[in-house]
Scaffold this motif. Sequence first.
Motif, PDB file in Angstrom:
ATOM      1  N   TRP A 241       9.315  28.339   6.831  1.00  0.00           N
ATOM      2  CA  TRP A 241       9.408  29.163   5.629  1.00  0.00           C
ATOM      3  C   TRP A 241      10.175  28.442   4.533  1.00  0.00           C
TER       4      TRP A 241
ATOM      5  N   THR B 123       8.061  25.758   2.999  1.00  0.00           N
ATOM      6  CA  THR B 123       7.070  26.382   2.116  1.00  0.00           C
ATOM      7  C   THR B 123       7.714  26.872   0.831  1.00  0.00           C
ATOM      8  N   LEU B 124       8.914  27.423   0.934  1.00  0.00           N
ATOM      9  CA  LEU B 124       9.592  27.911  -0.267  1.00  0.00           C
ATOM     10  C   LEU B 124       9.899  26.768  -1.225  1.00  0.00           C
TER      11      LEU B 124
ATOM     12  N   SER C  39       1.107  27.134  -0.837  1.00  0.00           N
ATOM     13  CA  SER C  39       2.471  27.641  -0.682  1.00  0.00           C
ATOM     14  C   SER C  39       2.526  29.143  -0.923  1.00  0.00           C
TER      15      SER C  39
ATOM     16  N   GLY D  47       3.468  31.170   2.215  1.00  0.00           N
ATOM     17  CA  GLY D  47       4.802  31.722   2.049  1.00  0.00           C
ATOM     18  C   GLY D  47       4.832  33.228   2.204  1.00  0.00           C
TER      19      GLY D  47
ATOM     20  N   SER E  66       6.680  35.280   5.154  1.00  0.00           N
ATOM     21  CA  SER E  66       7.664  36.285   4.761  1.00  0.00           C
ATOM     22  C   SER E  66       7.401  37.617   5.451  1.00  0.00           C
TER      23      SER E  66
END
Length: 431
Positions: free
Chosen positions: A224, A227-228, A261, A265, A269
């Motif tokens: 995560w 990706t962030l 992304s 993402g 999440s």
Amino acid sequence: MIPLVLPPDLLGSPLQEVANILIGSWREGFVQVSGFVGATILLFSLVQFRYDGRITKWLEENERAQPLAGALLGLTPGCGGAIIAMPLYIRGTVSFGTVVAALAATAGDSAFVILALAPEAAIYAYGLAFISAILFGYAIDYGGLGVGRVDRLVDRMSRPVTDGGFSTANVAAGGPSIPDYDGPDGDDSGAQCRHGHDRASDLPSYLPDSRLLERVSHVVHVLWWITLAGALVAGVMYLAKGAVEPEWAVTATYDGLFTVSGLLGTTLSFYLYFVGRHYIGRSEAGRVRDSFADLYGTFRHAAMETAMVTVWVIAGYLLYEYGLLLTGVDVQGFAAAAGAMAPIAGAMLGLIPGCAAHIVFAQLYAIEEAIPFSALVANAISQDGDALFPLMAIDMKAAIVATIYTTIPGVITGLLVYYFWPYAQFGFGVL
């Protein structure tokens, strides 16, 4: 929103429009909002980790500066700063005016939406909220405005609405603190790890007590953050290009970075919020501690908070878009016809605790340009975000009075902006 073209022989036009909204929101929400949210929450969490609770100690030792400090804490994006003031009030170490100043200055997680998509509006709106918070906070501390009544209400409370089992004292004389939700060493492992702790019953009914899912959740957490980082780069490029929507692509380009992304993402999440946080993160949302035991825990906390914001951002996107699709209501026209009632309505909306409704409200302003600036200002002052929840958990009556107090300057400032601010029109400061 650039449509995702689906095979016409498989999907009819109405169904394709529904799919466009769903997949488009799934991609755009994480890049346009969550990338900036995650970076800001991580920065604030790292400050807490670095200074190890010294922020709260300074507040306790500087009584006259408390309303100003409370407003500064509330001004930080998200709810973390304002949350710090709540347990200190219950302990009797900060004033009620400090609580109101923190709550009035905070715009909760909706601030991330405005900062990302309407930074100029954010500067003015949150600047006005900050000034209003300071003035009202000091007016409460030095002019009364009912703070004695709040203390008497607290005196009459028999038991708090928590698992602590203690009786509440007069907060001005020093009441109890919020129970410790963390592990014995200040880490959050007591609320996070299921193995080695008798906490399996805390898991929701749809999740098993699984060591495999715990390990998977740690891997997802690391992925995560990777990706962030990509989403943050894509988000900056998106703003630099004038907020022009990129094409759908899975390539080593800006368009591909935005698409991959964004989709990945948001998906990660949702996993962290509905699954991962029950294994490796705190189940409680919106509770910020004075400090963190280790750096990994700091990153983990920021990820879980951002995942929560992402879920609500996507929900807000879908609620608005599908609402328009089904009803055809002209929200901007309705708000324009409301006149002076628009800022009053924005302030009244602030009575709703939490961030969900206010994230949607911010999206209506920054994305759809359907809300006037005066209503945004009123809502920014009136809303309390997640910061009200810790106070509600221990002292519900004081929480109710506090949120009413923050609504008053919200209405007053919103109406002043409506009648006297030259830039109170729709779309002010939107990129």
